[in-house]
Design a protein around this motif. Structure first.
Motif, PDB file in Angstrom:
ATOM      1  N   ASP A  11       0.816  -1.217   0.000  1.00  0.00           N
ATOM      2  CA  ASP A  11       0.000   0.000   0.000  1.00  0.00           C
ATOM      3  C   ASP A  11       0.853   1.273   0.000  1.00  0.00           C
ATOM      4  O   ASP A  11       0.362   2.354  -0.338  1.00  0.00           O
ATOM      5  CB  ASP A  11      -0.910   0.023   1.240  1.00  0.00           C
ATOM      6  N   LYS A  12       2.117   1.155   0.425  1.00  0.00           N
ATOM      7  CA  LYS A  12       3.002   2.321   0.493  1.00  0.00           C
ATOM      8  C   LYS A  12       4.307   2.039  -0.262  1.00  0.00           C
ATOM      9  O   LYS A  12       5.386   2.079   0.318  1.00  0.00           O
ATOM     10  CB  LYS A  12       3.326   2.655   1.948  1.00  0.00           C
ATOM     11  N   PRO A  13       4.233   1.765  -1.556  1.00  0.00           N
ATOM     12  CA  PRO A  13       5.449   1.385  -2.290  1.00  0.00           C
ATOM     13  C   PRO A  13       6.504   2.482  -2.340  1.00  0.00           C
ATOM     14  O   PRO A  13       7.694   2.220  -2.170  1.00  0.00           O
ATOM     15  CB  PRO A  13       4.914   1.052  -3.691  1.00  0.00           C
ATOM     16  N   ALA A  14       6.087   3.728  -2.564  1.00  0.00           N
ATOM     17  CA  ALA A  14       7.053   4.831  -2.667  1.00  0.00           C
ATOM     18  C   ALA A  14       7.700   5.099  -1.317  1.00  0.00           C
ATOM     19  O   ALA A  14       8.925   5.274  -1.216  1.00  0.00           O
ATOM     20  CB  ALA A  14       6.367   6.091  -3.190  1.00  0.00           C
ATOM     21  N   THR A  15       6.889   5.135  -0.261  1.00  0.00           N
ATOM     22  CA  THR A  15       7.420   5.348   1.089  1.00  0.00           C
ATOM     23  C   THR A  15       8.395   4.247   1.461  1.00  0.00           C
ATOM     24  O   THR A  15       9.467   4.504   2.026  1.00  0.00           O
ATOM     25  CB  THR A  15       6.268   5.380   2.118  1.00  0.00           C
ATOM     26  N   SER A  16       8.036   3.005   1.132  1.00  0.00           N
ATOM     27  CA  SER A  16       8.899   1.856   1.436  1.00  0.00           C
ATOM     28  C   SER A  16      10.235   1.977   0.716  1.00  0.00           C
ATOM     29  O   SER A  16      11.289   1.665   1.289  1.00  0.00           O
ATOM     30  CB  SER A  16       8.198   0.557   1.040  1.00  0.00           C
ATOM     31  N   CYS A  17      10.211   2.439  -0.538  1.00  0.00           N
ATOM     32  CA  CYS A  17      11.452   2.599  -1.303  1.00  0.00           C
ATOM     33  C   CYS A  17      12.339   3.692  -0.699  1.00  0.00           C
ATOM     34  O   CYS A  17      13.557   3.527  -0.600  1.00  0.00           O
ATOM     35  CB  CYS A  17      11.133   2.932  -2.764  1.00  0.00           C
ATOM     36  N   VAL A  18      11.727   4.814  -0.294  1.00  0.00           N
ATOM     37  CA  VAL A  18      12.498   5.905   0.314  1.00  0.00           C
ATOM     38  C   VAL A  18      13.132   5.439   1.620  1.00  0.00           C
ATOM     39  O   VAL A  18      14.310   5.708   1.889  1.00  0.00           O
ATOM     40  CB  VAL A  18      11.605   7.139   0.563  1.00  0.00           C
ATOM     41  N   ILE A  19      12.377   4.711   2.437  1.00  0.00           N
ATOM     42  CA  ILE A  19      12.905   4.203   3.703  1.00  0.00           C
ATOM     43  C   ILE A  19      14.061   3.242   3.436  1.00  0.00           C
ATOM     44  O   ILE A  19      15.092   3.280   4.123  1.00  0.00           O
ATOM     45  CB  ILE A  19      11.792   3.505   4.518  1.00  0.00           C
ATOM     46  N   ALA A  20      13.911   2.388   2.416  1.00  0.00           N
ATOM     47  CA  ALA A  20      14.979   1.444   2.065  1.00  0.00           C
ATOM     48  C   ALA A  20      16.239   2.194   1.633  1.00  0.00           C
ATOM     49  O   ALA A  20      17.358   1.838   2.020  1.00  0.00           O
ATOM     50  CB  ALA A  20      14.507   0.506   0.957  1.00  0.00           C
ATOM     51  N   ILE A  21      16.071   3.261   0.838  1.00  0.00           N
ATOM     52  CA  ILE A  21      17.223   4.056   0.379  1.00  0.00           C
ATOM     53  C   ILE A  21      17.927   4.702   1.572  1.00  0.00           C
ATOM     54  O   ILE A  21      19.155   4.656   1.684  1.00  0.00           O
ATOM     55  CB  ILE A  21      16.765   5.133  -0.625  1.00  0.00           C
ATOM     56  N   CYS A  22      17.160   5.299   2.477  1.00  0.00           N
ATOM     57  CA  CYS A  22      17.756   5.950   3.652  1.00  0.00           C
ATOM     58  C   CYS A  22      18.493   4.940   4.535  1.00  0.00           C
ATOM     59  O   CYS A  22      19.567   5.248   5.072  1.00  0.00           O
ATOM     60  CB  CYS A  22      16.681   6.669   4.459  1.00  0.00           C
ATOM     61  N   CYS A  23      17.930   3.748   4.666  1.00  0.00           N
ATOM     62  CA  CYS A  23      18.577   2.711   5.477  1.00  0.00           C
ATOM     63  C   CYS A  23      19.873   2.235   4.823  1.00  0.00           C
ATOM     64  O   CYS A  23      20.891   2.026   5.504  1.00  0.00           O
ATOM     65  CB  CYS A  23      17.632   1.531   5.683  1.00  0.00           C
ATOM     66  N   LEU A  24      19.864   2.078   3.510  1.00  0.00           N
ATOM     67  CA  LEU A  24      21.067   1.656   2.795  1.00  0.00           C
ATOM     68  C   LEU A  24      22.157   2.727   2.874  1.00  0.00           C
ATOM     69  O   LEU A  24      23.340   2.406   3.044  1.00  0.00           O
ATOM     70  CB  LEU A  24      20.732   1.351   1.328  1.00  0.00           C
ATOM     71  N   VAL A  25      21.749   3.991   2.750  1.00  0.00           N
ATOM     72  CA  VAL A  25      22.718   5.094   2.862  1.00  0.00           C
ATOM     73  C   VAL A  25      23.311   5.121   4.268  1.00  0.00           C
ATOM     74  O   VAL A  25      24.523   5.297   4.443  1.00  0.00           O
ATOM     75  CB  VAL A  25      22.054   6.446   2.528  1.00  0.00           C
ATOM     76  N   TRP A  26      22.456   4.936   5.291  1.00  0.00           N
ATOM     77  CA  TRP A  26      22.949   4.905   6.668  1.00  0.00           C
ATOM     78  C   TRP A  26      23.953   3.764   6.860  1.00  0.00           C
ATOM     79  O   TRP A  26      24.998   3.950   7.468  1.00  0.00           O
ATOM     80  CB  TRP A  26      21.786   4.725   7.647  1.00  0.00           C
ATOM     81  N   PHE A  27      23.625   2.582   6.321  1.00  0.00           N
ATOM     82  CA  PHE A  27      24.522   1.428   6.433  1.00  0.00           C
ATOM     83  C   PHE A  27      25.863   1.723   5.754  1.00  0.00           C
ATOM     84  O   PHE A  27      26.931   1.406   6.293  1.00  0.00           O
ATOM     85  CB  PHE A  27      23.874   0.200   5.801  1.00  0.00           C
ATOM     86  N   TYR A  28      25.805   2.350   4.570  1.00  0.00           N
ATOM     87  CA  TYR A  28      27.032   2.687   3.841  1.00  0.00           C
ATOM     88  C   TYR A  28      27.875   3.685   4.632  1.00  0.00           C
ATOM     89  O   TYR A  28      29.099   3.553   4.720  1.00  0.00           O
ATOM     90  CB  TYR A  28      26.667   3.271   2.475  1.00  0.00           C
ATOM     91  N   LEU A  86      -8.220  12.637  -2.781  1.00  0.00           N
ATOM     92  CA  LEU A  86      -7.905  14.021  -2.396  1.00  0.00           C
ATOM     93  C   LEU A  86      -6.900  14.657  -3.357  1.00  0.00           C
ATOM     94  O   LEU A  86      -6.380  15.741  -3.090  1.00  0.00           O
ATOM     95  CB  LEU A  86      -7.341  14.058  -0.968  1.00  0.00           C
ATOM     96  N   GLY A  87      -6.639  13.973  -4.469  1.00  0.00           N
ATOM     97  CA  GLY A  87      -5.680  14.498  -5.438  1.00  0.00           C
ATOM     98  C   GLY A  87      -4.244  14.161  -5.090  1.00  0.00           C
ATOM     99  O   GLY A  87      -3.314  14.737  -5.655  1.00  0.00           O
ATOM    100  N   LEU A  88      -4.042  13.231  -4.154  1.00  0.00           N
ATOM    101  CA  LEU A  88      -2.700  12.830  -3.769  1.00  0.00           C
ATOM    102  C   LEU A  88      -2.360  11.517  -4.470  1.00  0.00           C
ATOM    103  O   LEU A  88      -2.457  11.440  -5.670  1.00  0.00           O
ATOM    104  CB  LEU A  88      -2.604  12.730  -2.237  1.00  0.00           C
ATOM    105  N   GLY A  89      -1.905  10.499  -3.758  1.00  0.00           N
ATOM    106  CA  GLY A  89      -1.575   9.228  -4.400  1.00  0.00           C
ATOM    107  C   GLY A  89      -0.079   9.030  -4.605  1.00  0.00           C
ATOM    108  O   GLY A  89       0.737   9.898  -4.283  1.00  0.00           O
ATOM    109  N   VAL A  90       0.266   7.880  -5.179  1.00  0.00           N
ATOM    110  CA  VAL A  90       1.673   7.497  -5.359  1.00  0.00           C
ATOM    111  C   VAL A  90       2.400   8.462  -6.289  1.00  0.00           C
ATOM    112  O   VAL A  90       3.524   8.898  -6.002  1.00  0.00           O
ATOM    113  CB  VAL A  90       1.783   6.063  -5.915  1.00  0.00           C
ATOM    114  N   GLU A  91       1.775   8.815  -7.416  1.00  0.00           N
ATOM    115  CA  GLU A  91       2.423   9.707  -8.384  1.00  0.00           C
ATOM    116  C   GLU A  91       2.691  11.072  -7.757  1.00  0.00           C
ATOM    117  O   GLU A  91       3.781  11.630  -7.897  1.00  0.00           O
ATOM    118  CB  GLU A  91       1.540   9.854  -9.623  1.00  0.00           C
ATOM    119  N   PHE A  92       1.706  11.609  -7.062  1.00  0.00           N
ATOM    120  CA  PHE A  92       1.868  12.899  -6.373  1.00  0.00           C
ATOM    121  C   PHE A  92       2.990  12.805  -5.348  1.00  0.00           C
ATOM    122  O   PHE A  92       3.814  13.719  -5.228  1.00  0.00           O
ATOM    123  CB  PHE A  92       0.545  13.265  -5.689  1.00  0.00           C
ATOM    124  N   TYR A  93       3.029  11.701  -4.624  1.00  0.00           N
ATOM    125  CA  TYR A  93       4.037  11.502  -3.588  1.00  0.00           C
ATOM    126  C   TYR A  93       5.444  11.534  -4.177  1.00  0.00           C
ATOM    127  O   TYR A  93       6.337  12.203  -3.648  1.00  0.00           O
ATOM    128  CB  TYR A  93       3.789  10.164  -2.897  1.00  0.00           C
TER     129      TYR A  93
END
Length: 271
Positions: A11-28, A86-93
């Motif tokens: 349900d939160k694919p974009a949020t999940s990807c951003v969190i994964a990127i931040c975690c990988l950057v932190w690990f690096y 509400l005009g939001l969604g994955v693309e807006f995000y």
């Protein structure tokens, strides 16, 4: 029982990807012993041409607590991806996450400029900011305008009314975490309101891809120009007018080149 994590991720694919990127950057960062001064954003480094730090500072976290706090808040705000009515969604995000990263960095540099050059507060010249919470505060603000009845859940046990969450969190983090960047968080709130109230609007897939492309070009250009990273295939040299540098890509073992014109050219805070 709560909903399985797998379905939340779907349900939160974009949020999940951003969190994964931040975690990988932190690990690096942790694995390679990189300090905040190497990736953070400050007025002094921006003046020296390190514009790439606008991006690296947003996705970098120096401590695990800093990372967990920001990602917990971001996960809760991932509800934005489901609010298509509400005009939001994955693309807006995705489109406005890019806007928040870039504009919040520019806004905080603008604040530093005023404080240093107009109010003569030299402290802010070398203050270095790192963290994703400028974007978190931006989404918090957008959601508070678009759906004021929502709640912001932190760590699974703290729940705040979203309508007051931006300023509650601004005061709370400034008191609890002395190193928290008040100006960095405030810049996210300012850009968030600009987006929510339609001052910054009109983003679509075309403009998002174009903005991403130009951001990538300027990212690489400023990395090379500032000497932070040596791209052996990329040369930047003066042309007839010294105020207009040229960009030259040299193919190994080949004399052919591609040239195009380009534009002329303290402490730590957690965001």
């Amino acid at each position: 029982m709560g909903r399985p994590l797998f379905y939340e991720i779907v349900d939160k694919p974009a949020t999940s990807c951003v969190i994964a990127i931040c975690c990988l950057v932190w690990f690096y960062i942790q694995k390679n012993g990189i300090g905040y001064a190497h990736v953070g954003l400050s007025y002094q480094t921006a003046v020296e041409g390190h514009f790439w730090r606008i991006v690296t500072s947003a996705f970098s976290h120096i401590s695990v607590l800093h990372l967990v706090f920001n990602m917990s808040a971001l996960w809760s705000l991932g509800v934005v991806e489901r609010l298509t009515h509400l005009g939001l969604g994955v693309e807006f995000y995705l489109e406005y996450t890019l806007v928040l990263v870039v504009l919040s960095g520019i806004v905080v540099l603008g604040m530093y400029h005023v404080l240093i050059n107009r109010l003569k507060v030299e402290y802010f010249r070398r203050v270095t900011a790192v963290g994703y919470s400028c974007v978190v505060f931006g989404w918090m603000t957008i959601l508070s305008v678009k759906q004021p009845s929502s709640k912001l859940d932190l760590f699974g046990f703290l729940s705040l009314p979203i309508s007051f969450a931006p300023f509650e969190s601004l005061v709370f983090t400034s008191i609890i975490v002395p190193q928290a960047s008040f100006l960095g968080h405030l810049s996210g709130i300012i850009v968030g309101y600009a987006i929510a109230w339609g001052v910054v609007h009109g983003m679509n897939s075309y403009w998002a891809v174009s903005m991403l492309g130009w951001t990538a070009v300027l990212f690489v250009y400023s990395l090379k120009r500032s000497g932070a990273y040596d791209f052996s295939f990329l040369e930047i040299e003066s042309v007839t007018d010294p105020s207009l540098p040229s960009l030259r890509i040299v193919a190994p073992g080949d004399s052919r080149t591609l040239q195009m014109s380009a534009f002329p050219g303290g402490g730590a805070e957690l965001v």
